[in-house]
Design a protein around this motif. Structure first.
Motif, short mmCIF file in Angstrom:
data_model
loop_
_atom_site.label_atom_id
_atom_site.label_comp_id
_atom_site.label_asym_id
_atom_site.label_seq_id
_atom_site.Cartn_x
_atom_site.Cartn_y
_atom_site.Cartn_z
N LEU A 155 -6.65 -0.64 11.16
CA LEU A 155 -5.99 0.13 10.11
C LEU A 155 -5.15 1.24 10.71
O LEU A 155 -4.43 1.92 9.99
CB LEU A 155 -7.04 0.72 9.16
CG LEU A 155 -7.90 -0.30 8.43
CD1 LEU A 155 -9.04 0.41 7.68
CD2 LEU A 155 -7.07 -1.10 7.46
N ASN A 204 0.13 0.46 10.84
CA ASN A 204 0.52 -0.30 9.65
C ASN A 204 1.58 -1.35 9.99
O ASN A 204 2.72 -1.29 9.54
CB ASN A 204 1.04 0.65 8.56
CG ASN A 204 -0.05 1.55 8.03
OD1 ASN A 204 -1.21 1.18 8.01
ND2 ASN A 204 0.32 2.73 7.60
N HIS A 205 1.15 -2.28 10.83
CA HIS A 205 2.02 -3.38 11.26
C HIS A 205 1.09 -4.54 11.61
O HIS A 205 0.17 -4.36 12.42
CB HIS A 205 2.83 -2.93 12.50
CG HIS A 205 3.93 -3.85 12.87
ND1 HIS A 205 5.21 -3.40 13.04
CD2 HIS A 205 3.95 -5.18 13.14
CE1 HIS A 205 5.99 -4.41 13.41
NE2 HIS A 205 5.24 -5.50 13.46
N THR A 262 7.72 1.24 12.73
CA THR A 262 6.34 1.44 13.12
C THR A 262 6.26 1.56 14.65
O THR A 262 7.20 1.21 15.36
CB THR A 262 5.45 0.27 12.68
OG1 THR A 262 5.80 -0.90 13.44
CG2 THR A 262 5.58 -0.01 11.19
N ASP A 276 3.06 -4.85 6.91
CA ASP A 276 1.84 -4.07 7.10
C ASP A 276 0.61 -4.95 7.27
O ASP A 276 -0.23 -4.72 8.13
CB ASP A 276 1.65 -3.12 5.91
CG ASP A 276 0.37 -2.31 5.97
OD1 ASP A 276 -0.16 -2.06 7.07
OD2 ASP A 276 -0.12 -1.91 4.90
N TYR A 277 0.49 -5.98 6.46
CA TYR A 277 -0.74 -6.76 6.36
C TYR A 277 -0.43 -8.22 6.67
O TYR A 277 0.48 -8.81 6.06
CB TYR A 277 -1.30 -6.58 4.95
CG TYR A 277 -2.60 -7.27 4.64
CD1 TYR A 277 -3.71 -7.13 5.46
CD2 TYR A 277 -2.73 -8.02 3.48
CE1 TYR A 277 -4.91 -7.74 5.14
CE2 TYR A 277 -3.93 -8.63 3.15
CZ TYR A 277 -5.01 -8.49 3.98
OH TYR A 277 -6.20 -9.09 3.67
#
Length: 130
Positions: free
Chosen positions: A87, A90-91, A3, A47-48
């Motif tokens: 958003l 994605n990290h 990422t 990601d989340y």
């Protein structure tokens, strides 16, 4: 595939580093809401934030707390806001913003800084990071 934040933490993309450990990296947001607006990311790609293992999340928060204390020492303020959003990358990442009022964390408004100002701000935070 790495990422954007992984590449920044690895030094493949330049950043204004504020703090780091073997697991986490903190650097200035290049489109800051306030002077001292810092992003904290785990080096391990996830990601989340709430997909992180509990122990990793706990360490992440403790590292972010240390960075927040450095920000508060470098930029006297009432508090340092912690915001988890975004958003666009994605990290998992945490925004830390020095604040004296809730208006200081309005993501619709940004401050423009010169490269020299970014360098000075990052250096102030690095000096206070313990």
């Amino acid at each position: 595939m790495s990422t954007l934040f992984s590449k920044i933490a690895a030094g493949e993309i330049p950043s204004y580093k504020c703090a780091e450990s073997d697991k986490f990296y903190a650097f200035l947001d290049i489109d800051p809401v306030t002077k001292g607006h810092t992003l904290v990311v785990p080096r391990k790609e996830v990601d989340y934030i709430f997909d992180m293992e509990d122990a990793d999340l706990a360490e992440f928060e403790v590292f972010a707390k240390r960075v927040a204390r450095a920000i508060k020492a470098a930029f006297p303020c009432k508090k340092v806001a912690q915001i988890v959003l975004g958003l666009e990358v994605n990290h998992a990442h945490i925004h830390l913003l020095p604040m004296n009022s809730e208006a200081d964390v309005d993501f619709k408004h940004h401050v423009k800084l010169t490269e020299e100002e970014f360098k000075e701000i990052a250096e102030k935070i690095r000096k206070e990071f313990k």
